[in-house]
Motif scaffolding. Structure first.
Motif, PDB file in Angstrom:
ATOM      1  N   GLY A  27     -20.415  -8.382  -9.176  1.00  0.00           N
ATOM      2  CA  GLY A  27     -20.289  -9.316 -10.291  1.00  0.00           C
ATOM      3  C   GLY A  27     -20.663  -8.681 -11.617  1.00  0.00           C
ATOM      4  N   GLU A  28     -20.889  -7.372 -11.629  1.00  0.00           N
ATOM      5  CA  GLU A  28     -21.305  -6.680 -12.845  1.00  0.00           C
ATOM      6  C   GLU A  28     -20.110  -6.064 -13.569  1.00  0.00           C
ATOM      7  N   ILE A  29     -20.131  -6.145 -14.894  1.00  0.00           N
ATOM      8  CA  ILE A  29     -19.087  -5.560 -15.732  1.00  0.00           C
ATOM      9  C   ILE A  29     -19.758  -4.780 -16.853  1.00  0.00           C
ATOM     10  N   GLU A  30     -19.358  -3.532 -17.020  1.00  0.00           N
ATOM     11  CA  GLU A  30     -19.940  -2.713 -18.080  1.00  0.00           C
ATOM     12  C   GLU A  30     -19.577  -3.286 -19.457  1.00  0.00           C
ATOM     13  N   PRO A  31     -20.518  -3.308 -20.386  1.00  0.00           N
ATOM     14  CA  PRO A  31     -20.260  -3.909 -21.702  1.00  0.00           C
ATOM     15  C   PRO A  31     -19.182  -3.198 -22.516  1.00  0.00           C
ATOM     16  N   ASP A  32     -18.981  -1.912 -22.252  1.00  0.00           N
ATOM     17  CA  ASP A  32     -17.994  -1.154 -23.032  1.00  0.00           C
ATOM     18  C   ASP A  32     -16.733  -0.844 -22.221  1.00  0.00           C
ATOM     19  N   GLU A  81     -12.272   1.629  -9.295  1.00  0.00           N
ATOM     20  CA  GLU A  81     -13.665   1.562  -8.846  1.00  0.00           C
ATOM     21  C   GLU A  81     -14.463   0.555  -9.665  1.00  0.00           C
ATOM     22  N   GLU A  82     -14.161   0.455 -10.969  1.00  0.00           N
ATOM     23  CA  GLU A  82     -14.827  -0.554 -11.795  1.00  0.00           C
ATOM     24  C   GLU A  82     -14.495  -1.955 -11.307  1.00  0.00           C
ATOM     25  N   TRP A  83     -13.246  -2.161 -10.929  1.00  0.00           N
ATOM     26  CA  TRP A  83     -12.828  -3.475 -10.434  1.00  0.00           C
ATOM     27  C   TRP A  83     -13.518  -3.806  -9.122  1.00  0.00           C
ATOM     28  N   VAL A  84     -13.541  -2.847  -8.194  1.00  0.00           N
ATOM     29  CA  VAL A  84     -14.152  -3.109  -6.888  1.00  0.00           C
ATOM     30  C   VAL A  84     -15.659  -3.314  -7.044  1.00  0.00           C
ATOM     31  N   ASN A  85     -16.259  -2.587  -7.973  1.00  0.00           N
ATOM     32  CA  ASN A  85     -17.683  -2.786  -8.238  1.00  0.00           C
ATOM     33  C   ASN A  85     -17.947  -4.204  -8.743  1.00  0.00           C
ATOM     34  N   TYR A  86     -17.070  -4.709  -9.625  1.00  0.00           N
ATOM     35  CA  TYR A  86     -17.207  -6.094 -10.093  1.00  0.00           C
ATOM     36  C   TYR A  86     -17.029  -7.076  -8.935  1.00  0.00           C
ATOM     37  N   LEU A  87     -16.036  -6.818  -8.068  1.00  0.00           N
ATOM     38  CA  LEU A  87     -15.807  -7.698  -6.919  1.00  0.00           C
ATOM     39  C   LEU A  87     -17.042  -7.763  -6.023  1.00  0.00           C
TER      40      LEU A  87
END
Length: 317
Positions: free
Chosen positions: A195-200, A186-192
């Motif tokens: 374009g956002e990536i969590e700092p941690d 889900e983190e990957w698809v959210n970035y796709l």
């Protein structure tokens, strides 16, 4: 002057230009590891006709072809705008890849498995999930068991499932993702999508992307080309959206006109059918009365007209 906030390069641009560099393999390896749920290592990026570099190229079609540590081939493609025969093109791309990587006269045993990964930003069709997986399985029509094939491997005969040989397909429908990212996938698809990536983040590939894919790490020339790429996508999507709305409006107008015409035609046809039915009924009743007046028995009148004896008795009282 304050520090510029980190902004990350979209994956479709990165895969076209930056992820072909061996120093950046970890980003793509992270996505594949999360998707396959298995540690994936890229050995090399193979030549692919879809990796053009000029902005005049088809920016819808961005793909990369890689070989993993098992010798299998992985195709990754990003599609920004709708294409009518998209599934057919996926199939063709896989088939072409298979034939490209086996020389004439080689044993079919040298054919390597191909994984096709499509990241799409348009409405592909019906379906509620953001991730779909397709795989060849041969299931008994009557027994429901899965077929195993005997195959020779290292001088031994071993069973193998067809799905271990046939291609696998993954389709990531980015715009259908509307969840809070909790899992690595889900983190990957959210970035796709954003374009956002969590700092941690500890998700494979994304921590590397935070370092490798910073917008402000590009040169001014690279940033200009990237911004033009985003602008081109926005313009094309706007054109397609406008065309779709115009088509819907025109279609509704035509549909209403056709509906009125069909309604008139249906009314006329229905009137004719009703009139014919009523005419036939009246003719049958007239025939029944004539036969009765001529002294025919009720049973004979029934056979001649198709009316029941009860109907004839009620009508001719």
């Amino acid at each position: 002057m304050g520090k510029l906030k980190d902004r990350y390069i979209r994956f479709d641009w990165a895969i076209k230009r930056m992820l072909r560099d061996k120093a950046n393999f970890a980003v793509l390896e992270g996505l594949l590891t999360v998707l396959f749920e298995d540690k994936t290592q890229i050995v090399e990026i193979l030549e692919s006709e879809g990796n053009q570099l000029a902005e005049t190229d088809k920016f819808n079609r961005v793909d990369i072809k890689a070989k993993n540590s098992k010798g299998e081939i992985i195709l990754v493609e990003v599609q920004n705008t709708r294409e009518v025969y998209y599934l057919e093109r996926i199939l063709y791309g896989v088939a072409k890849t298979i034939t490209e990587h086996i020389s004439l006269g080689e044993s079919y045993g040298n054919i390597k498995k191909v994984y096709s990964i499509s990241i799409v930003y348009f409405d592909l069709g019906k379906g509620n999930d953001y991730l779909y997986h397709g795989q060849n399985r041969f299931i008994g029509v009557h027994t429901s068991d899965e077929l195993q094939i005997s195959t020779k491997q290292e001088d031994a005969i071993l069973p193998k499932y067809p799905r271990e040989i046939f291609p696998e397909y993954y389709i990531i429908r980015v715009n259908e993702f509307d969840k809070v990212a909790k899992t690595p996938l889900e983190e990957w698809v959210n970035y796709l999508k954003t374009g956002e990536i969590e700092p941690d983040t500890k998700t494979p590939g994304l921590s590397e992307a935070r370092e490798k894919l910073k917008y402000y790490s590009m040169t001014p020339g690279e940033r200009y080309a990237y911004d033009e790429h985003l602008n081109a996508i926005m313009i094309q999507n706007d054109v397609l959206s406008t065309a779709k709305q115009e088509g819907l409006t025109e279609g509704r107008a035509e549909g209403r006109a056709e509906g009125r015409a069909e309604g008139r035609a249906e009314g006329i046809a229905e009137g004719r059918a009703k009139g014919l039915a009523e005419g036939r009924a009246e003719a049958i009743l007239a025939t029944a009365r004539n036969l009765k007046s001529m002294g025919f028995p009720t049973e004979d009148i029934s056979r001649a007209t198709g009316l029941t004896i009860e109907d004839i008795l009620n009508i001719l009282r």
